[in-house]
Design an enzyme around this catalytic site. Structure first.
Site, short mmCIF file in Angstrom:
data_model
loop_
_atom_site.label_atom_id
_atom_site.label_comp_id
_atom_site.label_asym_id
_atom_site.label_seq_id
_atom_site.Cartn_x
_atom_site.Cartn_y
_atom_site.Cartn_z
N ASN A 104 0.85 -1.19 0.00
CA ASN A 104 0.00 0.00 0.00
C ASN A 104 0.88 1.24 0.00
OD1 ASN A 104 -2.43 1.55 0.23
ND2 ASN A 104 -2.01 1.83 2.41
N HIS A 146 0.72 5.31 1.27
CA HIS A 146 -0.07 6.18 2.14
C HIS A 146 0.57 7.56 2.17
CE1 HIS A 146 -2.92 7.05 5.31
NE2 HIS A 146 -1.95 7.65 5.96
N SER A 205 4.63 6.99 2.39
CA SER A 205 5.18 5.71 2.82
C SER A 205 4.62 4.56 1.98
CB SER A 205 4.76 5.41 4.27
OG SER A 205 5.02 6.49 5.12
N ASP A 249 -3.07 0.77 7.97
CA ASP A 249 -1.91 1.64 7.72
C ASP A 249 -0.77 1.36 8.70
OD1 ASP A 249 -3.28 2.91 5.63
OD2 ASP A 249 -4.13 4.41 6.97
C1 GAR Z 1 -2.58 8.73 -3.03
O1 GAR Z 1 -2.17 9.95 -2.49
C2 GAR Z 1 -2.41 7.63 -2.01
O2 GAR Z 1 -1.31 7.81 -1.18
C3 GAR Z 1 -3.70 7.73 -1.24
O3 GAR Z 1 -4.66 7.96 -2.23
C4 GAR Z 1 -4.09 8.74 -3.27
C5 GAR Z 1 -4.46 8.13 -4.60
O4 GAR Z 1 -4.04 8.95 -5.65
N1 GAR Z 1 -3.97 6.54 -0.50
C6 GAR Z 1 -4.49 6.53 0.72
O5 GAR Z 1 -4.83 7.54 1.32
C7 GAR Z 1 -4.66 5.15 1.33
N2 GAR Z 1 -4.85 5.23 2.73
P1 GAR Z 1 -4.03 8.43 -7.15
O6 GAR Z 1 -5.42 7.82 -7.41
O7 GAR Z 1 -3.80 9.65 -7.97
O8 GAR Z 1 -2.93 7.41 -7.28
#
Ligand code: GAR
Length: 216
Positions: free
Chosen positions: A110, A112, A139, A148
């Site tokens: 994942n 985050h 991370s 997480d």
């Molecule tokens: C990213 O910033 C990722 O880190 C976050 O969602 C976004 C997706 O962006 N994930 C989380 O918050 C998971 N807990 P994207 O669709 O443009 O890749």
């Protein structure tokens, strides 16, 4: 050159991390191959990015299921039809059941948008600013049953500027996400990254609690 490592990517939204992964696996020398992209939202732009790249896509609407366990069971079936060595969460905004996480133990990553263990959950950029943090970042970690909370693989750290807003911070963190996620996926695909009893292992060595640290 190691054997191909088939990867299934799960997402719920824009898919900019997916795009970074697609671009990095197209360089010709990466053993990672994205076999499919699956979303719980049929309108996720990430699915469009995948089909534009000629990658198989599936949508599985969580609202069509009675409860998390039933959805996760159907999701497992869908994923396993592609027989992936690695499952990558790229903005998949669902809490996964313990059964799902156990099924993919050691092959579920994942990303985050915070320097875990700080700011698990949502609104990470706002929370970093409210706390007056001077550093923020993102991370990549192995997923375990703790939300997480799994062993860290790599973190990218950026300075927080005085004039930063949640949006400007999110933008700079995203740039870092697009660097560290392909890096971690490649390590895994090359057989260099694994989940050990004590934490994440890179080239057989236990990584520090923060994972591999990249400072900007
Ligand atoms: C990213 O910033 C990722 O880190 C976050 O969602 C976004 C997706 O962006 N994930 C989380 O918050 C998971 N807990 P994207 O669709 O443009 O890749």
């Amino acid at each position: 050159m190691p054997k191909t490592c088939d990867v299934v990517v799960l997402l719920s939204g824009t898919g900019s991390n997916l795009q970074a992964l697609i671009d990095s696996t197209r360089t010709g020398d990466s053993p990672a191959r994205i076999a499919a992209v699956i979303s719980n939202r049929a309108d996720a732009y990430g699915l469009q990015r995948a089909s534009d790249a000629g990658i198989d896509t599936r949508a599985l609407d969580h609202k069509a299921f009675e409860g998390r366990e039933a959805f996760d069971a159907a999701l497992i079936e869908l994923i396993d039809a592609f027989n992936p060595k690695l499952v990558v969460l790229a903005g998949f905004m669902r809490i996964l059941s313990a059964g799902f996480v156990r099924h993919y133990q050691g092959r579920l990553l994942n990303i985050h948008p915070s320097l875990l263990p700080k700011y698990k959950g949502l609104h990470t950029h706002e929370r970093a600013l409210e706390a007056g943090d001077t550093e923020h970042g993102c991370s990549v970690h192995f997923v375990t049953e703790e939300l997480d909370g799994g062993p860290l693989v790599v973190q990218a750290v950026i300075p927080v500027e005085l004039q930063d807003s949640p949006q400007s911070l999110a933008q700079r963190v995203h740039v870092q996400e697009h660097l560290i996620y392909p890096m971690a996926v490649r390590w895994f695909a090359e057989g260099r990254l694994a989940l050990g009893e004590q934490g994440a292992l890179l080239d057989g060595q236990l990584l520090a609690a923060s994972g591999h640290l990249i400072r900007n």
